[in-house]
Design a protein around this motif. Sequence first.
Motif, mmCIF file in Angstrom:
data_model
loop_
_atom_site.group_PDB
_atom_site.id
_atom_site.type_symbol
_atom_site.label_atom_id
_atom_site.label_comp_id
_atom_site.label_asym_id
_atom_site.label_seq_id
_atom_site.Cartn_x
_atom_site.Cartn_y
_atom_site.Cartn_z
ATOM 1 N N PRO A 23 0.829 -1.212 0.000
ATOM 2 C CA PRO A 23 0.000 0.000 0.000
ATOM 3 C C PRO A 23 0.866 1.266 0.000
ATOM 4 C CG PRO A 23 -0.801 -1.575 1.622
ATOM 5 C CD PRO A 23 0.514 -2.098 1.127
ATOM 6 N N ARG A 101 -17.939 3.560 5.183
ATOM 7 C CA ARG A 101 -17.643 3.167 3.798
ATOM 8 C C ARG A 101 -18.894 3.226 2.935
ATOM 9 N NH1 ARG A 101 -14.931 -2.543 1.860
ATOM 10 N NH2 ARG A 101 -16.815 -3.410 2.805
ATOM 11 N N ARG A 105 -19.851 5.748 -0.285
ATOM 12 C CA ARG A 105 -20.231 5.250 -1.618
ATOM 13 C C ARG A 105 -21.704 5.490 -1.946
ATOM 14 N NH1 ARG A 105 -17.388 -0.786 -1.565
ATOM 15 N NH2 ARG A 105 -15.212 -0.095 -1.389
ATOM 16 N N LEU A 201 -7.763 -0.906 6.834
ATOM 17 C CA LEU A 201 -7.080 -1.464 5.666
ATOM 18 C C LEU A 201 -7.477 -2.918 5.447
ATOM 19 C CD1 LEU A 201 -4.933 -1.229 3.414
ATOM 20 C CD2 LEU A 201 -3.210 -1.873 5.110
ATOM 21 N N GLU A 204 -10.956 -2.977 3.921
ATOM 22 C CA GLU A 204 -11.075 -2.452 2.566
ATOM 23 C C GLU A 204 -10.357 -3.303 1.532
ATOM 24 O OE1 GLU A 204 -12.016 0.570 -0.407
ATOM 25 O OE2 GLU A 204 -12.880 -0.234 1.430
ATOM 26 N N GLU A 205 -9.138 -3.751 1.830
ATOM 27 C CA GLU A 205 -8.318 -4.392 0.807
ATOM 28 C C GLU A 205 -8.048 -5.868 1.055
ATOM 29 O OE1 GLU A 205 -4.786 -2.308 -0.206
ATOM 30 O OE2 GLU A 205 -5.775 -0.374 -0.453
ATOM 31 N N TYR A 264 -7.749 6.908 7.702
ATOM 32 C CA TYR A 264 -7.176 5.873 6.843
ATOM 33 C C TYR A 264 -7.251 6.284 5.375
ATOM 34 C CZ TYR A 264 -7.897 1.878 3.716
ATOM 35 O OH TYR A 264 -7.884 1.030 2.643
ATOM 36 N N ARG A 265 -8.379 6.849 4.960
ATOM 37 C CA ARG A 265 -8.539 7.288 3.584
ATOM 38 C C ARG A 265 -7.496 8.347 3.202
ATOM 39 N NH1 ARG A 265 -10.635 3.604 0.636
ATOM 40 N NH2 ARG A 265 -12.904 3.497 0.480
ATOM 41 N N PRO A 270 -5.923 4.187 -2.336
ATOM 42 C CA PRO A 270 -6.673 2.961 -2.667
ATOM 43 C C PRO A 270 -5.911 2.107 -3.659
ATOM 44 C CG PRO A 270 -8.118 4.882 -2.703
ATOM 45 C CD PRO A 270 -6.714 5.398 -2.548
ATOM 46 N N GLU A 271 -5.996 0.794 -3.484
ATOM 47 C CA GLU A 271 -5.220 -0.122 -4.314
ATOM 48 C C GLU A 271 -5.547 0.037 -5.793
ATOM 49 O OE1 GLU A 271 -3.810 -4.770 -4.112
ATOM 50 O OE2 GLU A 271 -5.792 -4.217 -3.352
ATOM 51 N N ASP A 272 -6.798 0.251 -6.145
ATOM 52 C CA ASP A 272 -7.158 0.369 -7.550
ATOM 53 C C ASP A 272 -6.708 1.693 -8.153
ATOM 54 O OD1 ASP A 272 -8.834 2.033 -6.204
ATOM 55 O OD2 ASP A 272 -10.702 1.061 -6.827
#
Length: 274
Positions: A23, A101, A105, A201, A204-205, A264-265, A270-272
Amino acid sequence: MAEDNDNTNATSLIKPAAPRKAPIVLEITLNDVIDALSAGLQDFRKAPVYGLAFGAFFAIGGILIVLTAAAFNMSYLSYPLAAGFVLIGPFAAVGIYEVSRRLERNEALSWGTIFRTMWDQKGRELSWMAFVVLFIQIMWMYQVRLLLAIFMGFRSFASFGEFISEIVNTPEGLMFLAIGHVVGAILSLILLSLTVISFPLLLEEDRDFITAMITSVKAVVVSPVPMISWAIVVTITLIVSIAPAFIGLVVTLPVLGHTTWHLYRKCVVPEDAG
């Protein structure tokens, strides 16, 4: 012979999966902490029922632990209750993160989806993180007992009030308090570094818990002042919340949980998007 060539060609086409990238951790400022706290408050206002329910869970847990030790003379239950609460607590915190989360969204909220997300964590790495927190708690309890034995000996006290009087009115007791606070601060810093963003984390991932802890430590190393400031805010908030019979936790804990998600954000790409 042709079949062998086909097998060779097929094998050559199979490439090993590329290793997953670590990350990406960003440096944050005190303003980011303030922004995250503001966003956490907004999440609580948007979904107060969920926040109050999880906050009540933590408050009731704290009350039960204290009652077994102080009011019911069942101190032998306090340690297993505290240990069990430490293991269950992270899963409840996941519920708070999931609320944030979904709000982020613009997804619908329901108790079914929240509890399903919490239940899904049982076979994932979050369980190991809960044991890490438990291990640090056990270390903290044993260092307290060790320091008590060193400075106060193996004396027994007739009441809790007598014990407190001995602690605050004798040189040995004051030394115990001083060194105990230093050791406690060190353990708290270790706990902060390992967990400040690791739980969000993992939600989310779906990383392994070692990667989550390393990422969390990186976040503290990259932004020490904001992260330590956040830890101070959490500590003061919890002390004030616990004072009125744990009632304050009903509101403050969900706000802190929502804030942790937004922190955290701000810390992790973000991984993507990486």
